[in-house]
Motif scaffolding. Structure first.
Motif, mmCIF file in Angstrom:
data_model
loop_
_atom_site.group_PDB
_atom_site.id
_atom_site.type_symbol
_atom_site.label_atom_id
_atom_site.label_comp_id
_atom_site.label_asym_id
_atom_site.label_seq_id
_atom_site.Cartn_x
_atom_site.Cartn_y
_atom_site.Cartn_z
ATOM 1 N N ALA A 231 38.090 23.499 60.350
ATOM 2 C CA ALA A 231 39.048 22.850 61.237
ATOM 3 C C ALA A 231 40.015 23.852 61.841
ATOM 4 O O ALA A 231 40.358 24.863 61.220
ATOM 5 N N VAL A 232 40.431 23.587 63.065
ATOM 6 C CA VAL A 232 41.428 24.396 63.761
ATOM 7 C C VAL A 232 42.425 23.448 64.416
ATOM 8 O O VAL A 232 42.200 22.243 64.497
ATOM 9 N N GLU A 233 43.538 24.007 64.854
ATOM 10 C CA GLU A 233 44.493 23.242 65.641
ATOM 11 C C GLU A 233 44.039 23.307 67.098
ATOM 12 O O GLU A 233 43.954 24.387 67.682
ATOM 13 N N VAL A 234 43.748 22.163 67.674
ATOM 14 C CA VAL A 234 43.138 22.100 68.999
ATOM 15 C C VAL A 234 44.225 22.023 70.073
ATOM 16 O O VAL A 234 45.058 21.115 70.049
ATOM 17 N N PRO A 235 44.218 22.955 71.032
ATOM 18 C CA PRO A 235 45.196 22.879 72.124
ATOM 19 C C PRO A 235 44.990 21.615 72.954
ATOM 20 O O PRO A 235 43.864 21.101 73.059
ATOM 21 N N ALA A 236 46.051 21.137 73.548
ATOM 22 C CA ALA A 236 45.964 19.916 74.348
ATOM 23 C C ALA A 236 45.024 20.078 75.530
ATOM 24 O O ALA A 236 44.419 19.100 75.993
ATOM 25 N N ASP A 237 44.892 21.308 76.027
ATOM 26 C CA ASP A 237 44.051 21.549 77.194
ATOM 27 C C ASP A 237 42.704 22.154 76.822
ATOM 28 O O ASP A 237 42.050 22.782 77.660
ATOM 29 N N ALA A 238 42.284 21.980 75.586
ATOM 30 C CA ALA A 238 40.991 22.525 75.155
ATOM 31 C C ALA A 238 39.851 21.891 75.945
ATOM 32 O O ALA A 238 39.910 20.715 76.316
ATOM 33 N N PRO A 239 38.792 22.650 76.219
ATOM 34 C CA PRO A 239 37.672 22.129 77.009
ATOM 35 C C PRO A 239 36.709 21.295 76.174
ATOM 36 O O PRO A 239 36.703 21.381 74.939
ATOM 37 N N PRO A 240 35.878 20.486 76.806
ATOM 38 C CA PRO A 240 34.798 19.795 76.096
ATOM 39 C C PRO A 240 33.914 20.796 75.357
ATOM 40 O O PRO A 240 33.734 21.933 75.812
ATOM 41 N N MET A 241 33.352 20.372 74.245
ATOM 42 C CA MET A 241 32.583 21.284 73.405
ATOM 43 C C MET A 241 31.225 20.698 73.042
ATOM 44 O O MET A 241 31.112 19.532 72.687
ATOM 45 N N HIS A 263 37.336 15.824 67.962
ATOM 46 C CA HIS A 263 37.284 14.365 68.124
ATOM 47 C C HIS A 263 38.669 13.743 67.984
ATOM 48 O O HIS A 263 39.064 12.895 68.802
ATOM 49 N N GLU A 264 39.398 14.161 66.973
ATOM 50 C CA GLU A 264 40.723 13.595 66.732
ATOM 51 C C GLU A 264 41.707 13.972 67.834
ATOM 52 O O GLU A 264 42.683 13.254 68.065
ATOM 53 N N ALA A 265 41.443 15.097 68.520
ATOM 54 C CA ALA A 265 42.300 15.500 69.632
ATOM 55 C C ALA A 265 41.970 14.724 70.906
ATOM 56 O O ALA A 265 42.662 14.877 71.924
ATOM 57 N N GLY A 266 40.921 13.901 70.859
ATOM 58 C CA GLY A 266 40.547 13.102 72.016
ATOM 59 C C GLY A 266 39.848 13.893 73.105
ATOM 60 O O GLY A 266 39.840 13.483 74.273
ATOM 61 N N ILE A 267 39.228 15.017 72.724
ATOM 62 C CA ILE A 267 38.523 15.859 73.691
ATOM 63 C C ILE A 267 37.026 15.667 73.488
ATOM 64 O O ILE A 267 36.544 15.642 72.350
ATOM 65 N N PRO A 268 36.251 15.527 74.571
ATOM 66 C CA PRO A 268 34.817 15.291 74.428
ATOM 67 C C PRO A 268 34.140 16.352 73.567
ATOM 68 O O PRO A 268 34.370 17.552 73.739
ATOM 69 N N VAL A 269 33.315 15.895 72.635
ATOM 70 C CA VAL A 269 32.585 16.814 71.768
ATOM 71 C C VAL A 269 31.214 16.232 71.477
ATOM 72 O O VAL A 269 31.063 15.026 71.262
ATOM 73 N N GLU A 270 30.224 17.086 71.496
ATOM 74 C CA GLU A 270 28.865 16.705 71.091
ATOM 75 C C GLU A 270 28.425 17.675 70.015
ATOM 76 O O GLU A 270 28.570 18.896 70.153
ATOM 77 N N PHE A 271 27.874 17.141 68.928
ATOM 78 C CA PHE A 271 27.479 17.972 67.794
ATOM 79 C C PHE A 271 26.061 17.660 67.373
ATOM 80 O O PHE A 271 25.701 16.495 67.189
ATOM 81 N N HIS A 272 25.248 18.710 67.208
ATOM 82 C CA HIS A 272 23.868 18.557 66.761
ATOM 83 C C HIS A 272 23.685 19.306 65.440
ATOM 84 O O HIS A 272 23.801 20.532 65.406
#
Length: 312
Positions: A231-241, A263-272
């Motif tokens: 886990a990291v602290e996600v910036p508010a302007d972090a890009p989709p991952m 996910h908790e930061a509300g930023i799009p993320v896809e994980f495989h």
């Protein structure tokens, strides 16, 4: 500079190094010295050297792939899409190698060619590395010692054997690459709003470090492939991952902190999480489920409209 959780970042880097150990130094992965290949389209980034660097850049081959080490002068190699097919999307490609070498073939040039074939401009970043021993035998000994430290490390941030590295040089290389791409955007048919970065192993760690720390790089999307998942602290302007790893990768420890944080930061993320594939699979190895990650990545880019110019 963007803030991040120091302990989590140290874990991510340690796992990135640990992740290359078994693959790179296994008994059936003998290293063979080779002459430096021609890189006629490589562009010097002029970001400076490396403190303590005495040995010259050298190359070796392992698992059939060309590897570079003792890199003190960063370069950027454009692999541009055919103008008839180019869509304007562009990706900085960061190979892995524990910040002590770079897997330039399967995690660099081959990935760039695959992206270009899909109409995406690719830029292979040969970033600066930590100094290593001049001879290949001494280098292997050095690597074994480093990996022993990583394997004995714990999650305790006070553990004395945990590798802790300053990535300011490598982030500076990414910043210089990004600035060059912007400067030559018209020439290279790059849409400045659709520049992403994809990295493998340590290159995934560099992708994440740039995302979390640099205020000079504004990435539209990121793709850390078989990188650390702490886990990291996600910036508010972090890009989709988009992230991918195999469950039999010894870097994977059943942790999903990075994915949860996005996910908790509300930023799009896809994980495989693939059933198998090990570590360092690049575009894929025979008969592994992880071989489909590139197709999934392209589909993700398409669905999220990174392959088409914005009309807004």
């Amino acid at each position: 500079m963007k803030s991040m959780h120091v302990k989590a970042f140290c874990q991510l880097l340690a796992f990135s190094l640990l992740g290359v150990s078994a693959l790179a130094l296994a008994q059936d992965g003998k290293m063979y010295p080779i002459d430096a290949p021609d890189e006629p389209t490589a562009i010097a980034l002029n970001t400076g050297g490396v403190d303590g660097q005495e040995a010259e850049e050298s190359w070796f081959r392992q698992w059939g792939d060309p590897m570079a080490r003792n890199i003190s002068k960063a370069t950027l190699t454009p692999v541009l899409a055919d103008p008839a097919k180019a869509n304007g999307a562009s990706v900085i490609v960061a190979p892995g190698g524990g910040f002590m070498w770079l897997s330039m073939g399967n995690e660099g040039w081959e990935v760039a060619e695959a992206l270009a074939a899909e109409g995406i401009n690719a830029f292979v970043l040969k970033y600066r590395l930590q100094p290593t021993e001049p001879t290949l035998d001494a280098f292997e000994t050095q690597m074994n010692q480093r990996f022993a430290q990583a394997e004995n490390a714990t999650d305790d941030e006070e553990a004395p054997k945990r590798p802790r590295w300053d990535l300011s040089d490598q982030i500076e290389d990414v910043e210089a690459a990004y600035a060059m791409i912007l400067k030559r955007a018209d020439e290279w048919k790059v849409d400045p709003a659709r520049i992403g970065m994809i990295g493998f192993s340590a290159g995934a760690g560099l992708t994440m470090a740039t995302t979390l720390e640099s205020d000079k790089v504004d990435l539209a999307f990121i793709g850390p492939i078989y990188g650390g998942l702490n886990a990291v602290e996600v910036p508010a302007d972090a890009p989709p991952m988009f992230a991918a790893i195999a469950s039999d990768d010894f870097l994977f420890h059943g942790q999903f902190g990075l994915i949860s944080a996005w996910h908790e930061a509300g930023i799009p993320v896809e994980f495989h999480l693939y059933q198998n594939g090990g570590h360092g699979f690049g575009l894929g190895n025979p008969d592994r489920t992880s071989n489909k990650w590139f197709e999934a990545f392209m589909h993700w880019l398409d669905v999220n409209k990174f392959l088409t110019e914005s009309t807004q």
